[in-house]
Design a protein around this motif. Structure first.
Motif, PDB file in Angstrom:
ATOM      1  N   SER A  71       0.923  -1.108   0.039  1.00 35.97           N
ATOM      2  CA  SER A  71       0.126   0.185   0.057  1.00 35.97           C
ATOM      3  C   SER A  71       1.016   1.255  -0.071  1.00 35.97           C
ATOM      4  N   PRO A  75       2.312   8.656  -2.354  1.00 36.95           N
ATOM      5  CA  PRO A  75       2.634   8.273  -3.724  1.00 36.95           C
ATOM      6  C   PRO A  75       3.459   9.575  -4.407  1.00 36.95           C
ATOM      7  N   THR A  84       3.391   2.679 -12.297  1.00 37.19           N
ATOM      8  CA  THR A  84       1.850   2.580 -12.376  1.00 37.19           C
ATOM      9  C   THR A  84       1.315   2.093 -11.312  1.00 37.19           C
ATOM     10  N   PHE A  85       0.377   2.599 -10.478  1.00 37.32           N
ATOM     11  CA  PHE A  85      -0.251   1.918  -9.232  1.00 37.32           C
ATOM     12  C   PHE A  85      -1.349   1.096  -9.504  1.00 37.32           C
ATOM     13  N   GLU A  87      -4.944   0.136  -8.971  1.00 41.96           N
ATOM     14  CA  GLU A  87      -5.960   0.553  -7.997  1.00 41.96           C
ATOM     15  C   GLU A  87      -7.210  -0.311  -8.499  1.00 41.96           C
ATOM     16  N   LYS A  95      -3.714   3.007  -3.230  1.00 46.51           N
ATOM     17  CA  LYS A  95      -2.882   2.806  -4.582  1.00 46.51           C
ATOM     18  C   LYS A  95      -1.754   1.772  -3.867  1.00 46.51           C
TER      19      LYS A  95
END
Length: 210
Positions: A71, A75, A84-85, A87, A95
């Motif tokens: 987690s 960010p 690139t997270f 989601e 994120k």
């Protein structure tokens, strides 16, 4: 530095000549370099990939992530630039990153007030109490832990490589000269037949001994 060889010339002072020190997860916890690295920590930028050293340093202990989910707590940190997270609609506002079979840390007192950049998370979105990524004193010869062991790096992908280079850039940018502390100030107040003396320093992290 090959720690399997002669490291007698390696000291906390000699490590200050480098832009940063990266600690591989393959460094054995009982190697003679380990106490040297502990002593060097306040004076040279360090990127640590080795969770096994926390216990020998007395700074916490290794904890293995069950799901490999991180987690992302901050960010905006440059550690995550270009990543690139994950989601998930079932976990609103979270994120995440996926790093398979990573080693996290249960932090001890020394790192207790650190910036937690990433925390271990279960598949249900519950934080487990394990720290995945943390930064210490990152503004001045900072320290950063990334959960990128030799096993993780063996199957390195573009995102993992980006996190590694971001982390190295971050600690290198924190490199600063070691200078003497500013002089303390003394305030004397005469009250009730006593003189109360207050010692202060403009550096909020200064430790005062008297």
């Amino acid at each position: 530095i090959d720690v399997a060889g002669d490291i007698s010339a390696i000291t906390a002072e000699s490590l200050q000549a480098y832009d940063a020190t990266v600690i591989s997860s393959s460094v054995p916890a009982d190697n003679a370099i380990v106490p040297v690295l502990k002593n060097a920590m306040p004076w040279t930028p360090i990127l640590n990939l080795n969770a096994d050293l926390y216990a020998i340093w007395g700074y916490g202990e290794k904890a293995v992530s069950a799901d490999g989910l991180i987690s992302v707590q901050k960010p905006s940190s440059s550690v995550f630039d270009g990543l690139t997270f994950i989601e998930d609609e079932s976990l609103p506002g979270i994120k995440g990153l996926f790093v398979p079979s990573y080693n996290g840390i249960k932090l001890g007192d020394y790192f207790a007030d650190d910036d937690i950049l990433g925390a271990d998370m279960s598949g249900e979105g519950i934080l487990t109490g394990i720290t995945a990524i943390h930064a210490h004193n990152i503004g001045h010869n900072g320290y950063l832990y990334l959960p990128l062991s030799a096993e993780v790096l063996a199957s390195i992908d573009e995102a993992t490589m980006k996190m590694l280079t971001n982390g190295l850039d971050l600690v290198c940018s924190s490199k600063a000269d070691i200078t003497s502390a500013r002089k303390p100030t003394f305030e004397l107040e005469y009250k009730d037949l006593n003189t109360n003396v207050t010692i202060k320093n403009s550096n909020p992290k200064a430790q005062i001994y008297y």
